[in-house]
Design a protein around this motif. Structure first.
Motif, PDB file in Angstrom:
ATOM      1  N   TYR A 391      55.082   9.959  20.876  1.00  0.00           N
ATOM      2  CA  TYR A 391      55.940   8.818  20.515  1.00  0.00           C
ATOM      3  C   TYR A 391      55.132   7.533  20.295  1.00  0.00           C
ATOM      4  O   TYR A 391      55.716   6.479  20.060  1.00  0.00           O
ATOM      5  N   LEU A 392      53.820   7.638  20.385  1.00  0.00           N
ATOM      6  CA  LEU A 392      52.974   6.453  20.255  1.00  0.00           C
ATOM      7  C   LEU A 392      52.160   6.542  18.968  1.00  0.00           C
ATOM      8  O   LEU A 392      50.974   6.864  18.960  1.00  0.00           O
ATOM      9  N   GLN A 393      52.838   6.262  17.861  1.00  0.00           N
ATOM     10  CA  GLN A 393      52.190   6.278  16.555  1.00  0.00           C
ATOM     11  C   GLN A 393      51.572   4.905  16.286  1.00  0.00           C
ATOM     12  O   GLN A 393      52.229   3.871  16.472  1.00  0.00           O
ATOM     13  N   LEU A 394      50.345   4.914  15.821  1.00  0.00           N
ATOM     14  CA  LEU A 394      49.647   3.648  15.600  1.00  0.00           C
ATOM     15  C   LEU A 394      50.410   2.731  14.644  1.00  0.00           C
ATOM     16  O   LEU A 394      50.528   1.523  14.887  1.00  0.00           O
ATOM     17  N   PHE A 484      40.028   4.018  17.551  1.00  0.00           N
ATOM     18  CA  PHE A 484      40.892   5.181  17.598  1.00  0.00           C
ATOM     19  C   PHE A 484      40.278   6.296  16.747  1.00  0.00           C
ATOM     20  O   PHE A 484      39.593   6.043  15.757  1.00  0.00           O
ATOM     21  N   VAL A 485      40.539   7.515  17.154  1.00  0.00           N
ATOM     22  CA  VAL A 485      40.056   8.658  16.388  1.00  0.00           C
ATOM     23  C   VAL A 485      41.002   8.875  15.213  1.00  0.00           C
ATOM     24  O   VAL A 485      42.209   9.028  15.395  1.00  0.00           O
ATOM     25  N   LYS A 486      40.440   8.865  14.024  1.00  0.00           N
ATOM     26  CA  LYS A 486      41.260   9.008  12.817  1.00  0.00           C
ATOM     27  C   LYS A 486      41.895  10.398  12.785  1.00  0.00           C
ATOM     28  O   LYS A 486      41.236  11.403  13.082  1.00  0.00           O
ATOM     29  N   ALA A 487      43.157  10.448  12.407  1.00  0.00           N
ATOM     30  CA  ALA A 487      43.860  11.731  12.339  1.00  0.00           C
ATOM     31  C   ALA A 487      43.431  12.509  11.106  1.00  0.00           C
ATOM     32  O   ALA A 487      42.861  11.957  10.161  1.00  0.00           O
ATOM     33  N   ALA A 488      43.717  13.790  11.127  1.00  0.00           N
ATOM     34  CA  ALA A 488      43.489  14.609   9.943  1.00  0.00           C
ATOM     35  C   ALA A 488      44.421  14.135   8.834  1.00  0.00           C
ATOM     36  O   ALA A 488      45.475  13.546   9.102  1.00  0.00           O
ATOM     37  N   PRO A 489      44.052  14.360   7.561  1.00  0.00           N
ATOM     38  CA  PRO A 489      44.908  13.913   6.449  1.00  0.00           C
ATOM     39  C   PRO A 489      46.345  14.386   6.603  1.00  0.00           C
ATOM     40  O   PRO A 489      46.613  15.540   6.916  1.00  0.00           O
ATOM     41  N   GLY A 490      47.272  13.446   6.403  1.00  0.00           N
ATOM     42  CA  GLY A 490      48.690  13.771   6.493  1.00  0.00           C
ATOM     43  C   GLY A 490      49.271  13.712   7.886  1.00  0.00           C
ATOM     44  O   GLY A 490      50.486  13.852   8.067  1.00  0.00           O
ATOM     45  N   ASP A 498      47.511   4.214  27.630  1.00  0.00           N
ATOM     46  CA  ASP A 498      46.460   3.246  27.965  1.00  0.00           C
ATOM     47  C   ASP A 498      45.911   2.574  26.710  1.00  0.00           C
ATOM     48  O   ASP A 498      45.675   1.366  26.688  1.00  0.00           O
ATOM     49  N   ASP A 499      45.692   3.372  25.660  1.00  0.00           N
ATOM     50  CA  ASP A 499      45.183   2.798  24.417  1.00  0.00           C
ATOM     51  C   ASP A 499      46.220   1.885  23.768  1.00  0.00           C
ATOM     52  O   ASP A 499      45.866   0.888  23.122  1.00  0.00           O
ATOM     53  N   ALA A 500      47.478   2.220  23.920  1.00  0.00           N
ATOM     54  CA  ALA A 500      48.531   1.350  23.391  1.00  0.00           C
ATOM     55  C   ALA A 500      48.527   0.003  24.122  1.00  0.00           C
ATOM     56  O   ALA A 500      48.714  -1.062  23.506  1.00  0.00           O
ATOM     57  N   GLN A 501      48.314   0.034  25.431  1.00  0.00           N
ATOM     58  CA  GLN A 501      48.213  -1.218  26.183  1.00  0.00           C
ATOM     59  C   GLN A 501      47.024  -2.047  25.711  1.00  0.00           C
ATOM     60  O   GLN A 501      47.124  -3.276  25.570  1.00  0.00           O
ATOM     61  N   THR A 502      45.901  -1.378  25.455  1.00  0.00           N
ATOM     62  CA  THR A 502      44.725  -2.085  24.948  1.00  0.00           C
ATOM     63  C   THR A 502      45.003  -2.690  23.577  1.00  0.00           C
ATOM     64  O   THR A 502      44.539  -3.795  23.263  1.00  0.00           O
ATOM     65  N   PHE A 503      45.750  -1.977  22.753  1.00  0.00           N
ATOM     66  CA  PHE A 503      46.126  -2.475  21.421  1.00  0.00           C
ATOM     67  C   PHE A 503      46.913  -3.779  21.556  1.00  0.00           C
ATOM     68  O   PHE A 503      46.649  -4.764  20.852  1.00  0.00           O
ATOM     69  N   VAL A 553      59.057   6.389  18.499  1.00  0.00           N
ATOM     70  CA  VAL A 553      59.799   7.501  17.899  1.00  0.00           C
ATOM     71  C   VAL A 553      58.852   8.679  17.716  1.00  0.00           C
ATOM     72  O   VAL A 553      57.648   8.509  17.519  1.00  0.00           O
ATOM     73  N   HIS A 554      59.413   9.877  17.757  1.00  0.00           N
ATOM     74  CA  HIS A 554      58.596  11.094  17.686  1.00  0.00           C
ATOM     75  C   HIS A 554      57.930  11.217  16.324  1.00  0.00           C
ATOM     76  O   HIS A 554      58.550  10.975  15.280  1.00  0.00           O
ATOM     77  N   ASN A 555      56.657  11.597  16.322  1.00  0.00           N
ATOM     78  CA  ASN A 555      55.887  11.614  15.069  1.00  0.00           C
ATOM     79  C   ASN A 555      56.333  12.702  14.103  1.00  0.00           C
ATOM     80  O   ASN A 555      56.056  12.609  12.908  1.00  0.00           O
ATOM     81  N   LYS A 556      57.038  13.723  14.605  1.00  0.00           N
ATOM     82  CA  LYS A 556      57.483  14.818  13.732  1.00  0.00           C
ATOM     83  C   LYS A 556      58.964  14.680  13.363  1.00  0.00           C
ATOM     84  O   LYS A 556      59.342  14.826  12.208  1.00  0.00           O
TER      85      LYS A 556
END
Length: 718
Positions: A391-394, A484-490, A498-503, A553-556
């Motif tokens: 649920y934590l989409q950049l 952040f680690v880049k996601a695969a295409p698509g 924790d990373d969201a808090q840092t953001f 919201v859920h990424n899928k």
């Protein structure tokens, strides 16, 4: 962040603005041709001008810095040799403009140093370091200049100036005093020599850490992926392919890659390998080992402050910070430490129970902590971090940042069309920031979110131009940078809580930049143990209902995060606080103790081990930053003896957040938000931080709020 360039060169911050500083005059290009150098030219284009990131080249750096320094010294000499009686206008205000030719140069320099480093740039960086140190020393030790500053300062003690002018004057006077302006010629010479030596050591330290981050990559095969999420595996495969290892999976030597691997990988030996690579950066006994460098840095820092009459570096450094003394800083840290390590003991006991039940026949080790902490979280709170991550989409979290800025600051963020504003990498996106109260565009926000070779680790914020009104209002060009680690295409980019808090944290720095209402560049600076407060406070808005209900919201499926999962997150909010607090505090205590110790013949590795033993540091976890890669403290001086500042700021944060909790409108209460902006963000450093907090809160901050926040026992008064 950038202040007036003349005075900011040697105060490089690893979290906010990185300008390791450097040069050698073996170039044949004269300063007379420098008008052709892009890096020295005024920004052109929209929004009051923007950096030409698409045209900058490494070979432009060295001649631009040389020319900028030449002009900066001419500016200073003109002020120092002015035959008119010294006044605020012809001395202090003139100094605010001096050296401005380097401002743009160091924007580009900072990008090459932090976001797009290369062997070619590092060579230039190493050559420039001692030259920039000499430049700063020539200004700080200019007797005629300081005589004029002191004259204006002495007069102001009898007849004070306007508040912001008085603040600039006092900060300027103190800066010169602290940097040897009143030393005799012999001591001044040695002081300058020490700064020159240190500048090269800082540069070498940072280069060594970057080397180990780039060269210790763990490659996995398909049978070594158990426990890892599908998204993480796809990303690791792409990184491996990009590195010429098609068919394998890369775990890079950065926190953003290491942390999820240690949390989910079922392969204990691989966890140990990845953990060891990460925590051994700068400590591998080779030519890139930092232990000897650290010992030399500590020795030189002590010698330098002894020239000024101080007992140690910490005593000198903290005099103009909120803590004022090392004793005050230590008192705060040691007040929290016992509760933190006691909580670690409880956490380890819970983890050991799970480990024993799973068949692990040995004690919890440091590379097990994240893995079994996650198991305990699932068992105790039925909370799976990977489930939360879905649920934590950049992209959605970026929208959440804008929503928060709109509610608290009345700012609007609008995407800038691709190509309208130059960027230094295709990953960088830009937004226009509008103040809806005035209807005017106040600046641009750049976001560089992803890890890549040549980019230093961690997350930070900086400015490419700060707001001032000294020569007319200037729009702010602010930047947030993550790994952040880049996601695969698509695929959506999913990050941890924790990373969201840092953001959110780093965006708090950006809002601090945008909200500035100061006239003088110096007032855009900050007191180190206060400037993290505003950013730490903004983290609190991530967990507000308004953000959770709209942007998680859920990424899928696109379905909003279930209320039951939110309840679990909030219930577990103090989970693992032993780990988080202890790993941080151990680094902060180490920073302070290293600078209080006798640096003569110090063995850094031995000192680290003995100090941790003396503190009764739990063996099951490391310091957040081990000494050999503690860049905050040893690749510059921004956080040296000041890493405790995050804890100091956290006391302010916890107390200030209770003001919102108790308000009728909660975290979006308009009256409290208006006071927040008026007293805690907009003044920047134009007001004493303690006074600013009292104006917001009506009193000084109390440590009890911090203890409540972390779920630690709050001492009762007798």
């Amino acid at each position: 962040m950038k202040k007036n360039t003349v005075f900011s060169i040697l105060t490089c911050s690893i979290i906010l603005f990185s300008t390791s500083c450097k040069k050698d005059t073996d170039t044949t290009e004269s300063s007379e041709t420098m008008s052709d150098n892009l890096l020295l030219q005024d920004y052109t284009g929209p929004y009051g001008g923007v950096p030409a990131f698409d045209k900058m080249k490494v070979e432009q750096i060295e001649p631009a810095v040389i020319a900028g320094m030449e002009q900066g010294l001419k500016d200073i000499e003109a002020i120092a040799n002015n035959t008119d009686a010294p006044t605020f206008k012809n001395t202090i205000e003139a100094m605010e403009r001096a050296g401005s030719g380097l401002d743009n140069v160091f924007t580009y320099y900072g990008i090459f140093g932090s976001n797009m480093s290369s062997p070619e740039f590092r060579e230039v960086q190493g050559k420039l370091a001692p030259k920039l140190s000499e430049y700063t020393s020539k200004i700080n030790q200019n007797e005629a200049l300081f005589k004029r500053i002191k004259s204006v300062y002495d007069a102001s003690q009898k007849t004070p100036l306007e508040a912001d002018q008085q603040r600039v004057l006092e900060l300027t006077y103190k800066r010169f005093e602290m940097n040897g302006a009143e030393l005799d010629d012999v001591k001044k010479k040695r002081y300058a020599e020490i700064n020159k030596e240190l500048s090269s050591l800082y540069n070498k330290f940072g280069d060594n850490v970057l080397h180990d981050e780039e060269n210790y990559i763990t490659y996995l095969t398909k049978d070594q992926l158990d426990g890892l999420s599908e998204g993480f595996i796809k990303s690791a495969a792409k990184i491996a392919t990009d590195n010429g290892k098609d068919g394998q999976y890369a775990i890079t030597n950065t926190r953003s890659s290491m942390d999820p691997f240690l949390t989910y990988s079922t392969n204990r030996e691989l966890r140990k390998q990845v953990w060891t690579n990460y925590y051994s950066r700068g400590d591998n006994g080779d030519e890139f080992d930092n232990n000897t460098l650290i010992a030399e840095i500590l020795k030189l820092r002590r010698e330098r402050v002894e020239l000024l009459g101080y007992k140690n570096f910490a005593e000198w450094r903290l005099q103009d910070r909120m803590a004022k003394t090392p004793e005050n800083a230590m008192q705060l840290m040691l007040a929290v430490w016992p509760a933190a390590i006691a909580r670690v003991k409880e956490e380890v006991a819970d983890m050991q129970t799970v480990a024993d039940a799973s068949g692990q026949k040995s004690d919890i080790e440091a590379w097990d902590y994240r893995y079994y902490a996650e198991k305990v979280r699932q068992k105790k709170y039925n909370l799976d971090s990977d489930e939360v991550k879905q649920y934590l989409q950049l992209d959605k979290l970026t929208e959440a940042l804008f929503y928060t800025a709109g509610r608290l600051f009345n700012y609007k963020f609008t995407p800038v069309a691709e190509g309208k504003v130059p960027v230094f990498h295709e990953d960088v996106k830009v937004w226009e920031v509008t103040d809806l109260d005035s209807g005017k565009a106040i600046g641009l926000w750049y976001l560089d979110p992803f890890a890549r070779p040549g980019k230093r680790s961690g997350a930070w914020a900086t400015t490419y131009r700060s707001h001032t009104t000294l020569d007319g209002p200037k729009t702010v060009l602010a930047s947030n940078n993550s790994n952040f680690v880049k996601a695969a295409p698509g695929e959506a980019v999913l990050i941890s809580w924790d990373d969201a808090q840092t953001f959110f944290h780093e965006f708090g720095h950006a809002l601090h930049f945008f909200s500035s209402n100061v006239k003088y560049p110096t007032l855009n600076g900050g007191v180190r143990d206060y400037t993290e407060f505003q950013s730490q406070l903004l983290e609190r808005w991530l967990s507000t209902d308004e953000v959770i209900n709209q942007f998680l919201v859920h990424n899928k499926t696109g379905e909003p995060i279930p209320a039951s999962l939110v309840a679990k997150i909030k219930k577990a909010s103090t989970f693992n606080q032993g780990f988080g607090t202890t790993e941080y505090l151990a680094s902060a205590l180490m920073d302070m103790k290293l600078h209080l110790a006798d640096p003569e013949n110090i063995d850094i590795d031995k000192f680290e081990r003995e100090t941790l033993a003396e503190l009764k540091m739990p063996k099951e976890l490391p310091m957040r930053h081990r000494t050999p890669h503690f860049g905050h403290v040893f690749s510059g001086e921004g956080y040296a003896t000041a890493y405790y500042g995050y804890m100091w700021a956290d006391v302010l944060t916890s107390d200030a957040s209770e003001a919102f909790k108790d308000a009728p409108g909660g975290f979006y209460d308009k009256e409290v938000a208006d006071k927040l902006v008026k007293y805690l963000f907009a003044p920047r450093n134009s007001m004493d931080p303690a006074e600013a907090f009292r104006k917001f809160r009506g009193r000084d901050a109390k440590i009890e709020a911090l203890l409540r926040d972390r779920g630690f026992p709050v001492p009762t008064e007798n």
